[in-house]
Design a protein around this motif. Structure first.
Motif, PDB file in Angstrom:
ATOM      1  N   MET A   1       0.833  -1.179   0.000  1.00 44.97           N
ATOM      2  CA  MET A   1       0.000   0.000   0.000  1.00 44.97           C
ATOM      3  C   MET A   1       0.877   1.242   0.000  1.00 44.97           C
ATOM      4  O   MET A   1       2.024   1.197   0.419  1.00 44.97           O
ATOM      5  CB  MET A   1      -0.903   0.001   1.228  1.00 44.97           C
ATOM      6  N   LYS A   2       0.291   2.340  -0.459  1.00 43.59           N
ATOM      7  CA  LYS A   2       0.994   3.617  -0.518  1.00 43.59           C
ATOM      8  C   LYS A   2       0.205   4.682   0.219  1.00 43.59           C
ATOM      9  O   LYS A   2      -1.027   4.681   0.208  1.00 43.59           O
ATOM     10  CB  LYS A   2       1.165   4.083  -1.970  1.00 43.59           C
ATOM     11  N   LYS A   3       0.932   5.583   0.863  1.00 39.35           N
ATOM     12  CA  LYS A   3       0.321   6.773   1.446  1.00 39.35           C
ATOM     13  C   LYS A   3       0.669   7.927   0.519  1.00 39.35           C
ATOM     14  O   LYS A   3       1.840   8.171   0.232  1.00 39.35           O
ATOM     15  CB  LYS A   3       0.850   7.049   2.848  1.00 39.35           C
ATOM     16  N   ILE A   4      -0.349   8.617   0.060  1.00 40.39           N
ATOM     17  CA  ILE A   4      -0.153   9.775  -0.813  1.00 40.39           C
ATOM     18  C   ILE A   4      -0.557  11.005  -0.028  1.00 40.39           C
ATOM     19  O   ILE A   4      -1.683  11.086   0.473  1.00 40.39           O
ATOM     20  CB  ILE A   4      -0.989   9.653  -2.099  1.00 40.39           C
ATOM     21  N   GLU A   5       0.371  11.944   0.098  1.00 40.17           N
ATOM     22  CA  GLU A   5       0.088  13.231   0.730  1.00 40.17           C
ATOM     23  C   GLU A   5       0.239  14.293  -0.337  1.00 40.17           C
ATOM     24  O   GLU A   5       1.262  14.357  -1.006  1.00 40.17           O
ATOM     25  CB  GLU A   5       1.067  13.528   1.865  1.00 40.17           C
ATOM     26  N   ALA A   6      -0.782  15.113  -0.487  1.00 45.19           N
ATOM     27  CA  ALA A   6      -0.726  16.192  -1.467  1.00 45.19           C
ATOM     28  C   ALA A   6      -1.044  17.502  -0.773  1.00 45.19           C
ATOM     29  O   ALA A   6      -2.005  17.587  -0.007  1.00 45.19           O
ATOM     30  CB  ALA A   6      -1.728  15.938  -2.592  1.00 45.19           C
ATOM     31  N   VAL A   7      -0.218  18.503  -1.028  1.00 44.42           N
ATOM     32  CA  VAL A   7      -0.457  19.849  -0.510  1.00 44.42           C
ATOM     33  C   VAL A   7      -0.828  20.696  -1.724  1.00 44.42           C
ATOM     34  O   VAL A   7      -0.037  20.830  -2.657  1.00 44.42           O
ATOM     35  CB  VAL A   7       0.801  20.405   0.201  1.00 44.42           C
ATOM     36  N   ILE A   8      -2.055  21.236  -1.707  1.00 43.73           N
ATOM     37  CA  ILE A   8      -2.576  21.934  -2.883  1.00 43.73           C
ATOM     38  C   ILE A   8      -3.178  23.279  -2.491  1.00 43.73           C
ATOM     39  O   ILE A   8      -3.372  23.564  -1.304  1.00 43.73           O
ATOM     40  CB  ILE A   8      -3.646  21.076  -3.603  1.00 43.73           C
ATOM     41  N   LYS A   9      -3.516  24.074  -3.507  1.00 46.55           N
ATOM     42  CA  LYS A   9      -4.198  25.347  -3.273  1.00 46.55           C
ATOM     43  C   LYS A   9      -5.623  25.075  -2.802  1.00 46.55           C
ATOM     44  O   LYS A   9      -6.282  24.162  -3.297  1.00 46.55           O
ATOM     45  CB  LYS A   9      -4.218  26.176  -4.565  1.00 46.55           C
ATOM     46  N   PRO A  10      -6.103  25.865  -1.840  1.00 47.20           N
ATOM     47  CA  PRO A  10      -7.428  25.607  -1.253  1.00 47.20           C
ATOM     48  C   PRO A  10      -8.580  25.569  -2.259  1.00 47.20           C
ATOM     49  O   PRO A  10      -9.474  24.740  -2.144  1.00 47.20           O
ATOM     50  CB  PRO A  10      -7.610  26.755  -0.261  1.00 47.20           C
ATOM     51  N   PHE A  11      -8.556  26.435  -3.258  1.00 43.18           N
ATOM     52  CA  PHE A  11      -9.690  26.494  -4.180  1.00 43.18           C
ATOM     53  C   PHE A  11      -9.761  25.285  -5.110  1.00 43.18           C
ATOM     54  O   PHE A  11     -10.765  25.081  -5.797  1.00 43.18           O
ATOM     55  CB  PHE A  11      -9.692  27.809  -4.984  1.00 43.18           C
ATOM     56  N   LYS A  12      -8.727  24.438  -5.111  1.00 44.14           N
ATOM     57  CA  LYS A  12      -8.713  23.220  -5.927  1.00 44.14           C
ATOM     58  C   LYS A  12      -9.226  22.003  -5.164  1.00 44.14           C
ATOM     59  O   LYS A  12      -9.386  20.925  -5.729  1.00 44.14           O
ATOM     60  CB  LYS A  12      -7.295  22.941  -6.440  1.00 44.14           C
ATOM     61  N   MET A  13      -9.497  22.152  -3.878  1.00 41.34           N
ATOM     62  CA  MET A  13      -9.844  21.008  -3.023  1.00 41.34           C
ATOM     63  C   MET A  13     -11.064  20.238  -3.520  1.00 41.34           C
ATOM     64  O   MET A  13     -11.029  19.019  -3.636  1.00 41.34           O
ATOM     65  CB  MET A  13     -10.061  21.509  -1.584  1.00 41.34           C
ATOM     66  N   ASP A  14     -12.164  20.911  -3.790  1.00 42.44           N
ATOM     67  CA  ASP A  14     -13.388  20.226  -4.207  1.00 42.44           C
ATOM     68  C   ASP A  14     -13.196  19.469  -5.518  1.00 42.44           C
ATOM     69  O   ASP A  14     -13.669  18.344  -5.678  1.00 42.44           O
ATOM     70  CB  ASP A  14     -14.558  21.207  -4.332  1.00 42.44           C
ATOM     71  N   ASP A  15     -12.482  20.078  -6.459  1.00 44.92           N
ATOM     72  CA  ASP A  15     -12.229  19.417  -7.747  1.00 44.92           C
ATOM     73  C   ASP A  15     -11.408  18.146  -7.563  1.00 44.92           C
ATOM     74  O   ASP A  15     -11.690  17.115  -8.173  1.00 44.92           O
ATOM     75  CB  ASP A  15     -11.494  20.364  -8.709  1.00 44.92           C
ATOM     76  N   VAL A  16     -10.374  18.228  -6.718  1.00 45.09           N
ATOM     77  CA  VAL A  16      -9.517  17.062  -6.469  1.00 45.09           C
ATOM     78  C   VAL A  16     -10.312  15.964  -5.769  1.00 45.09           C
ATOM     79  O   VAL A  16     -10.229  14.789  -6.140  1.00 45.09           O
ATOM     80  CB  VAL A  16      -8.262  17.459  -5.660  1.00 45.09           C
ATOM     81  N   ARG A  17     -11.102  16.313  -4.777  1.00 42.43           N
ATOM     82  CA  ARG A  17     -11.914  15.327  -4.066  1.00 42.43           C
ATOM     83  C   ARG A  17     -12.858  14.599  -5.020  1.00 42.43           C
ATOM     84  O   ARG A  17     -12.955  13.372  -4.999  1.00 42.43           O
ATOM     85  CB  ARG A  17     -12.712  15.990  -2.945  1.00 42.43           C
ATOM     86  N   GLU A  18     -13.546  15.353  -5.876  1.00 41.97           N
ATOM     87  CA  GLU A  18     -14.469  14.749  -6.841  1.00 41.97           C
ATOM     88  C   GLU A  18     -13.732  13.842  -7.818  1.00 41.97           C
ATOM     89  O   GLU A  18     -14.201  12.735  -8.118  1.00 41.97           O
ATOM     90  CB  GLU A  18     -15.224  15.840  -7.604  1.00 41.97           C
ATOM     91  N   ALA A  19     -12.584  14.285  -8.311  1.00 39.55           N
ATOM     92  CA  ALA A  19     -11.822  13.496  -9.278  1.00 39.55           C
ATOM     93  C   ALA A  19     -11.312  12.199  -8.644  1.00 39.55           C
ATOM     94  O   ALA A  19     -11.328  11.139  -9.285  1.00 39.55           O
ATOM     95  CB  ALA A  19     -10.654  14.320  -9.825  1.00 39.55           C
ATOM     96  N   LEU A  20     -10.878  12.260  -7.391  1.00 40.10           N
ATOM     97  CA  LEU A  20     -10.424  11.046  -6.708  1.00 40.10           C
ATOM     98  C   LEU A  20     -11.584  10.086  -6.466  1.00 40.10           C
ATOM     99  O   LEU A  20     -11.430   8.871  -6.581  1.00 40.10           O
ATOM    100  CB  LEU A  20      -9.727  11.399  -5.390  1.00 40.10           C
TER     101      LEU A  20
END
Length: 112
Positions: A1-20
């Motif tokens: 298994m892998k742990k993925i940590e991503a630090v992103i711009k706040p306004f991109k959060m919803d888009d990233v969550r939906e895409a994942l």
């Protein structure tokens, strides 16, 4: 298994969550964080006084996925969070030796 940590711009959060979610990620941890990299913060003006904003607001996403899912998740985060401007963030990938669900005692993939 892998742990993925991503630090992103706040306004991109919803888009990233939906895409994942679309690629089958069923859970993640999200934290509001502050930091800086090459951006080194910036100067702002408030009531006529100039001040430095050294730590910029970011969102940190943490997810544990099967090895087979990791590359796809990384691609999704990169493609969704990228603006092409400085400060888009970073992705960190680590191996996970063991995961245990506290409630049931399930381990590893069954616990995720």
């Amino acid at each position: 298994m892998k742990k993925i940590e991503a630090v992103i711009k706040p306004f991109k959060m919803d888009d990233v969550r939906e895409a994942l979610s679309e690629v089958g990620v069923s859970g993640m941890t999200v934290t509001e964080v502050k930091g800086f990299g090459r951006q080194k913060g910036h100067t702002e003006l408030y009531r006529g006084a100039e001040y430095n904003v050294d730590f910029l607001p970011k969102m940190k996403i943490e997810l544990i996925v099967a090895n087979e899912q990791a590359e796809r998740c990384i691609e999704v985060i990169m493609n969704t969070a990228q603006t092409g401007k400085i400060g888009d963030g970073k992705i960190f990938v680590c191996d996970v030796e063991r995961v245990i669900r506290i409630r049931t005692g399930e381990e590893n993939e069954d616990a995720v």
